[in-house]
Structure formats: C-alpha cells, structure tokens
Design a protein around this motif. Structure first.
Motif, PDB file in Angstrom:
ATOM      1  N   LEU A   1     -11.144   1.490  -1.679  1.00 48.38           N
ATOM      2  CA  LEU A   1     -11.845   0.760  -0.618  1.00 48.38           C
ATOM      3  C   LEU A   1     -13.345   0.997  -0.714  1.00 48.38           C
ATOM      4  O   LEU A   1     -13.787   1.977  -1.314  1.00 48.38           O
ATOM      5  CB  LEU A   1     -11.367   1.264   0.751  1.00 48.38           C
TER       6      LEU A   1
ATOM      7  N   TYR B   1     -13.706  -0.384  11.783  1.00 49.13           N
ATOM      8  CA  TYR B   1     -13.153  -0.947  10.557  1.00 49.13           C
ATOM      9  C   TYR B   1     -11.812  -1.601  10.865  1.00 49.13           C
ATOM     10  O   TYR B   1     -10.915  -0.951  11.416  1.00 49.13           O
ATOM     11  CB  TYR B   1     -13.005   0.166   9.516  1.00 49.13           C
TER      12      TYR B   1
ATOM     13  N   PRO C   1      -9.331  -3.759   5.068  1.00 45.84           N
ATOM     14  CA  PRO C   1      -9.953  -3.178   3.876  1.00 45.84           C
ATOM     15  C   PRO C   1     -10.915  -4.139   3.181  1.00 45.84           C
ATOM     16  O   PRO C   1     -10.711  -5.356   3.187  1.00 45.84           O
ATOM     17  CB  PRO C   1      -8.762  -2.847   2.971  1.00 45.84           C
TER      18      PRO C   1
ATOM     19  N   ARG D   1     -12.766  -4.440  -0.656  1.00 42.00           N
ATOM     20  CA  ARG D   1     -12.581  -3.861  -1.980  1.00 42.00           C
ATOM     21  C   ARG D   1     -13.598  -4.358  -3.004  1.00 42.00           C
ATOM     22  O   ARG D   1     -14.350  -5.280  -2.730  1.00 42.00           O
ATOM     23  CB  ARG D   1     -11.168  -4.179  -2.488  1.00 42.00           C
TER      24      ARG D   1
ATOM     25  N   PRO E   1      -7.900   6.454   5.955  1.00 36.83           N
ATOM     26  CA  PRO E   1      -9.016   5.523   6.144  1.00 36.83           C
ATOM     27  C   PRO E   1      -9.535   5.593   7.579  1.00 36.83           C
ATOM     28  O   PRO E   1      -8.798   5.883   8.515  1.00 36.83           O
ATOM     29  CB  PRO E   1      -8.393   4.160   5.852  1.00 36.83           C
TER      30      PRO E   1
ATOM     31  N   HIS F   1       0.109   4.125   0.807  1.00 34.65           N
ATOM     32  CA  HIS F   1      -0.209   2.956  -0.010  1.00 34.65           C
ATOM     33  C   HIS F   1       1.079   2.518  -0.698  1.00 34.65           C
ATOM     34  O   HIS F   1       1.719   3.304  -1.388  1.00 34.65           O
ATOM     35  CB  HIS F   1      -1.257   3.310  -1.071  1.00 34.65           C
TER      36      HIS F   1
END
Lengths: 152, 152, 152, 152
Positions: free
Chosen positions: C21, C66, C69, C71, D58, D119
């Motif tokens: 990320l 946030y 994501p 990238r 995250p 993930h």
C-alpha cells in the motif's frame, strides 16, 4: 584523530517498499545517518558553526552496491570509513552488515563525497574544511580500507 | 523498441532538507520514477506479471553525481537512457535538467542497474528478462549516450 | 478569490510499503503537494516573500482517514478545499479519489491547519497572513464542503 | 499485559525540510516506529504470523498536533499509550518530548487507529485480533491517559 564510526539501526516499516525490501534510496539516508553520528563523535555537527560562518556538506557523489536483501526489522550495522581527505572535500566508504544473520552478512557497500561549503546570500560556495574539524579527521589506513573491500 | 524516456517533476516541499536543497537521496527516487514511466510507455509495469510469474527489478547498483543545487518548486526534467542490456539485467543513465533556468542546466547525472527477479517462497531469484519485455527495450545508440555525457 | 484546487498524481514505487500500500505518511505529503499547487495557482509560493519578510506555513494540525487501499501506479486525484480562514491560520479539507476505478472511489479524507509565520533570528513567530495572499483566498461555500463530506 | 512503550530517536538530516524543521509527515513515521517497538516488546511483529495467516495493521486514522519545532539532531522521546482496544482495532495516543530542552518539552501529540487484517488473494479483510496478541495488550488506565493530556 578519527577515521571511522559505526551505528546500528533497525529497519523501520516505512523504509520498506512493496517488494518487501528496504527501498534502495534509504541506504543513502543510512549513510548520512552514520556520517552525522561520526561528526558528533568528534564534537561537531554536519551543520557546523565554524569560526566565520556555518559550513554545510552537500554531496557531489553518492553510490551504492546492493548485495543482499535487507528487510523490515533487520538490524543493520552501518560502518563508515574516511577514504579520502582533500582541502575542501571528504570521501567516505560504507559497509552495511546485517547483524541478525549468522554470520553477519554484508548486504551493501556505499560511498559518498561531500564538499565543505558556506552559504552566503543564498548561494553556496566551496571552502576549505575549517582547521578545527580537519584536525580531528584522518583517512583510514590503506590496510583497513583494503580489508573492508575483501570482506564478504 | 525504445531506449529513452523523459518526465518532468516539480520539486515538492517534503523533498527539501534544512540546507534548502532537494535531499540527495531523492534523486534516486526521481530516477525510479522515470524508470517506472519508461516501463509504462512500453506497456509494462515495474512489477510485471510475465508468462510464469511476477518479475521485479531490485537494484544492484545506484549512483549519482550532483553538479548544481535543485530547490523547492524547481522544474526538473529527468531523462532516462538504456545504457546496457544483459540477459538478466538492465542499466540506465540519467540526466537531470533544471528547466526553470536559462538555458536549462544539468544539475545531476545518475545511473542504475536493476536485475530481473522472481519471488518464490519469499526468496528472490535472478531470471532472464521475459522476452515480451526484452523485445521492446534496446540500448541507446553510442552516439546518443556520448552526446549526453558531453552536455553541460 | 479561490477556494479549491486539484492535482493528479500517480503513485511512485518508493511511496509503497511492504504491505503493498501507499505508506500512510505519504498522504500527508500528497496534501502538501496540492497545497503548494494551490498557492502557485493564486500566484504565490508556500515559501513566500511578503512585504516585509518571508512567510512560511508550519502545520499545527494534520489528520487523515483512510477508507480504501491505494497502490503502486494508481492515479490519485487530491482535492483541496479551504475550510477555514483566520487572521493567522488557514485550514484545508482534502479528498483523495482513486481515478483508475469505476466509478472513481474516495480512498481517503484529510485535513491540515497551517499557521502563517516569519522567521527571525532562528525563531518562528505567528503573524497575520499578508493581505496580498489573504485577498486571494476564500473559504469554500458551506454547501460545497457538505457535499464533499457526503460523497462516497 | 502491556499498555505503553517509549523510544528515543535523534532527528536525522534527511528528516528536516527547508524550513529547518522535522517535516510534519515524519511524525507519523516516528509513531509507527514506536508502535513497531511496542509490538516487539510483547513478542510480536507488526507483520505477525498468527495461527492461521499473517496479520497486518493498516491505519484507518492518523492525526498529529504540533506544538513546538523539532530540529536536526534533537533528541525526541516518543511515548505510546494504548488508548482503545476493540475486537478488530487498536488505537494509540502519542506524546513527543524533546529531551534536549530543560525541562523536556512536549513538541507534539498524535494518535493512530490501526485495524487488524489478513491478506487473501490480494485483498485485505479485517479480522479479530489474534488472541495471542490481544492477551498481551491492555488499554492504559484512564488516569494515565488523562495525566498525559494535561502534561505540558
């Protein structure tokens, strides 16, 4: 008179990239980090007030050879050696050793050349390294530099 | 077949340091930035899915020579040329030109060598550059590379 | 009088972390990047020479939420709106939209408050925003700010 | 059970900007740095292999209030306190103290909220914090958090 210095850092998460490695540009920040610590070890700062004016050390050359990956939370020793000393410039050689490996492994080698400058009216001008600084720095013995190059 | 690419960036505030210059480590990020754009220009990504597996391009060598200061809000053109192509590696030469100067002035020159790798089980392994990528990249003509070295 | 600005950036490899990320700290650099462009759009620089002395804009508050994501190589639009204007400070709201999604998706929202200062003898002092700057900046209409908050 | 951790860093040259201050985005990297050390102090990594799969953290929220300037070579203590613990998320409060001041002065306060994710197939999914991690982390006593807020 001093010709070397070592620091140990642990790799920060923010220093990694999506390949899971320390981003290659960060090795140059690590080099500067030990350079700063080296100057502090001899009583100065990379941003030093000299007799007349503040001197700084902009880089004129930087390079790095990457041998092995360095990753998040690895402990890396950065070893600086003074490789050359001229009237207005200093050159350093660097070795990066990953300590959490057995035996510790060289992950990279680097080099920097910095020029001593003063800032006047927004312009930089190369100047002789102030004697008070120059007197405390010497070039590493050739044998030490050679041993470092052969180390694996 | 392609052998060069150029991008223009404007220096961000966060890229400067307390000396008022672009921090020298950021020139390496600029190099990577044009390398990424070069790959995109030929239809690939620096993180490319090839025929079998994703390939990446870790660096084995990086260097930069700094000629003139680069500062906040300067417009810098970063010019990439492919300087060498081997079965598993690519080398690039870079020229940094400050455009908001008359005439535009070279502020730095750089070089990168990147090796083509795949990641398997957390290990990187050097592999041949996938044909679909290799077929689109050629080394810059010697005359072009030479002209670049003489440019001031 | 101006109250908003937008820029588009493509995510650099060096801006990612090992989770794949954009590192969360980089959203703050993106915010500053559009703030710089906003100032340039009204004829000034974030480091502006005013009538008497140079003014700068150190931050007193920064935040980011946030949502999704972001990238490598994503195209992100960073949208700045002036959310508050005081005699010595400016506040901004930011929306980050990923453009290479259909429809474009909000990936983050941010905010910054910056104080206008001068530097004297190495000390920073908060000062009134120079009239020539203040006259060109207005707070975004409440309806516009509200619409932005509801956008998904 | 642990609810706080402290680290001390010295400001690197590369962390400064042309205003002579630590760039405001770097405070977020400092926060993450002590968060990483906190996790290590309880026997884990920010990138932890749990029972089933690797979990990551995250950020969904980050903020910082800047009180006083922090400069090159300043020694800064970053103090983390766990301010909230939910089934899938952790929140932290941070205090930045400049140690080379007498008395040590608070230069900034920050906060982070991180979500526990796995993930899978390139997608992130919020999951319950693994019990082995959760069992070692507790929220700081209200009195401790309050004292921190009043500290100057």
């Amino acid at each position: 008179m001093s010709y070397q210095f070592k620091i140990v850092r642990r790799v920060d998460f923010a220093e990694t990239d999506m390949a899971g490695l320390v981003h290659f540009s960060n090795f140059f920040r690590y080099m500067e980090s030990v350079e700063t610590a080296f100057f502090r070890s001899i009583g100065f700062s990379l941003v030093t007030r000299g007799v007349d004016a503040a001197v700084g050390w902009p880089r004129v050359h930087a390079e790095c050879d990457y041998k092995k990956p360095l990753r998040f939370e690895d402990e890396v020793e950065i070893h600086l050696l003074v490789s050359r000393k001229k009237s207005k410039a200093l050159s350093y050689a660097f070795v990066f050793r990953k300590l959490n490996a057995s035996p510790p492994a060289i992950v990279a080698r680097g080099a920097l050349t910095a020029v001593c400058v003063t800032h006047r009216n927004g312009k930089m001008k190369a100047v002789r390294i102030p004697k008070m600084i120059s007197d405390k720095i010497q070039v590493a013995p050739a044998a030490v530099l050679k041993r470092l190059q052969r180390e694996k």
